[in-house]
Design a protein around this motif. Sequence first.
Motif, PDB file in Angstrom:
ATOM      1  N   UNK A 193       0.750  -1.093   0.024  1.00 22.50           N
ATOM      2  CA  UNK A 193       0.077  -0.069  -0.005  1.00 22.50           C
ATOM      3  C   UNK A 193       0.925   1.139  -0.155  1.00 22.50           C
ATOM      4  N   UNK A 194       0.709   2.190  -0.820  1.00 25.27           N
ATOM      5  CA  UNK A 194       1.257   3.728  -0.847  1.00 25.27           C
ATOM      6  C   UNK A 194       0.312   4.410  -0.738  1.00 25.27           C
ATOM      7  N   UNK A 195       0.528   5.493   0.127  1.00 25.70           N
ATOM      8  CA  UNK A 195      -0.320   6.680   0.361  1.00 25.70           C
ATOM      9  C   UNK A 195       0.324   7.929   0.117  1.00 25.70           C
ATOM     10  N   UNK A 196      -0.133   8.692  -0.818  1.00 21.91           N
ATOM     11  CA  UNK A 196       0.881   9.708  -1.184  1.00 21.91           C
ATOM     12  C   UNK A 196       0.331  11.133  -0.376  1.00 21.91           C
ATOM     13  N   UNK A 197       1.503  11.710   0.218  1.00 21.96           N
ATOM     14  CA  UNK A 197       1.034  12.778   1.105  1.00 21.96           C
ATOM     15  C   UNK A 197       1.441  14.251   0.688  1.00 21.96           C
ATOM     16  N   UNK A 198       1.798  14.440  -0.637  1.00 20.32           N
ATOM     17  CA  UNK A 198       2.054  15.597  -1.092  1.00 20.32           C
ATOM     18  C   UNK A 198       0.852  16.387  -1.434  1.00 20.32           C
ATOM     19  N   UNK A 199       0.871  17.831  -1.216  1.00 20.60           N
ATOM     20  CA  UNK A 199      -0.255  18.788  -1.516  1.00 20.60           C
ATOM     21  C   UNK A 199      -0.411  18.985  -2.738  1.00 20.60           C
ATOM     22  N   UNK A 200       0.495  18.783  -3.710  1.00 21.70           N
ATOM     23  CA  UNK A 200       0.269  19.104  -5.041  1.00 21.70           C
ATOM     24  C   UNK A 200       1.776  18.424  -5.653  1.00 21.70           C
ATOM     25  N   UNK A 201       1.578  18.282  -6.935  1.00 18.80           N
ATOM     26  CA  UNK A 201       3.072  17.813  -7.699  1.00 18.80           C
ATOM     27  C   UNK A 201       3.031  18.357  -9.245  1.00 18.80           C
ATOM     28  N   UNK A 233      -2.700   0.347  -4.047  1.00 24.48           N
ATOM     29  CA  UNK A 233      -2.571  -0.998  -3.598  1.00 24.48           C
ATOM     30  C   UNK A 233      -2.569  -1.905  -4.454  1.00 24.48           C
ATOM     31  N   UNK A 234      -1.386  -2.700  -4.411  1.00 23.73           N
ATOM     32  CA  UNK A 234      -1.295  -3.949  -5.355  1.00 23.73           C
ATOM     33  C   UNK A 234      -0.969  -5.202  -4.587  1.00 23.73           C
ATOM     34  N   UNK A 235      -1.180  -6.234  -5.294  1.00 25.06           N
ATOM     35  CA  UNK A 235      -0.755  -7.686  -4.801  1.00 25.06           C
ATOM     36  C   UNK A 235       0.473  -7.805  -5.445  1.00 25.06           C
ATOM     37  N   UNK A 236       1.555  -8.216  -4.546  1.00 25.61           N
ATOM     38  CA  UNK A 236       2.849  -8.571  -4.854  1.00 25.61           C
ATOM     39  C   UNK A 236       2.893  -9.553  -5.868  1.00 25.61           C
ATOM     40  N   UNK A 237       3.499  -9.811  -6.983  1.00 22.42           N
ATOM     41  CA  UNK A 237       3.817 -10.919  -7.804  1.00 22.42           C
ATOM     42  C   UNK A 237       5.064 -10.988  -8.570  1.00 22.42           C
ATOM     43  N   UNK A 238       5.359 -11.973  -9.315  1.00 21.42           N
ATOM     44  CA  UNK A 238       6.576 -11.963  -9.967  1.00 21.42           C
ATOM     45  C   UNK A 238       6.677 -10.736 -11.345  1.00 21.42           C
ATOM     46  N   UNK A 239       5.571 -10.453 -11.418  1.00 22.32           N
ATOM     47  CA  UNK A 239       5.585  -9.241 -12.671  1.00 22.32           C
ATOM     48  C   UNK A 239       4.828  -7.933 -12.216  1.00 22.32           C
ATOM     49  N   UNK A 240       4.890  -7.778 -10.783  1.00 26.81           N
ATOM     50  CA  UNK A 240       4.265  -6.252 -10.326  1.00 26.81           C
ATOM     51  C   UNK A 240       5.291  -5.080 -10.430  1.00 26.81           C
TER      52      UNK A 240
END
Length: 209
Positions: free
Chosen positions: A115-123, A155-162
Motif C-alpha cells: 500500500x502506498x499513500x501519497x501525502x504531497x499537497x500538489x505535484x 494498493x497492489x498484490x505483489x507478484x513476479x510481474x508487479x
Amino acid sequence: MSLLDIETLKRTPAKTDPYEYLVVENFIRPDMFPGVVRDYPQMTTTGSVPPSELDVHGAFEQLLTELEGPAFRAALEEKFGLDLSSYPTMFTVRGHCHKGNGKIHTDTESKIITVLLYMNEKWEADGGRLRILRGPDDLNDYAEEVPPYGGTLLAFRRSENSWHGHEPFEGPRRAIQMNWVTSDKIVDKEQRRHRFSQRLKKLNPFAAD
C-alpha cells in the motif's frame, strides 16, 4: 470522524492488467487531508523510516491507526481475494526522494500486499510519478501513472510481474508505505535495516538509498 474514504475504496474495482492493483484518489478525505499534512513528521533524509524513529502524533497518528484497522484490511481482503488476518503489517515513511530512487522493481517476495499513500499537497514535476509497468525494461510502457499527491492510494498484490517505478526526481516527496508481510521476522529484519540506514543518512542526509 474517519480520515479514510473506505466506501469509495469498496466501490473501486481492482484492475488485473498488467497485475492486480487499484488506485483511489482522495482516499484521505479532502477536508481531513490538511490536518494530516500538518502533523506529518518532519524528515531531513531520504530513504524509508520506521514510524518508531519519528515524532508520530495528532492526525498522522490517527491515520496510521486507521490503516492498521479492521475496516481497511477487510476492504483490501475483498478486493484481492485474500485473508490477511494472520499476516503482520509493516510501515515505513518517506519525506524526501533521491534522484537514484524509483528504479523498476517488483518488491520482495516477503511482501504480500503493498500500500502506498501519497501525502504531497500538489505535484508539478514530471519525475516522481509512480507507474504501473507492463515489464522490467521500459518506464514508458505503463498501464497507469499514479498521482503522487492529495492522499491518493495505490494498493497492489505483489507478484513476479508487479513491476513499478518512476522517472528520477530529487526533493521533497512524502509517502507512507504499508505492507502485509509473511512473518514477524521479516518486520523485525526490515525495521532494523531501515533504522541502521537512517543512522548512516544522518551523516550524509541525501546519499543514495
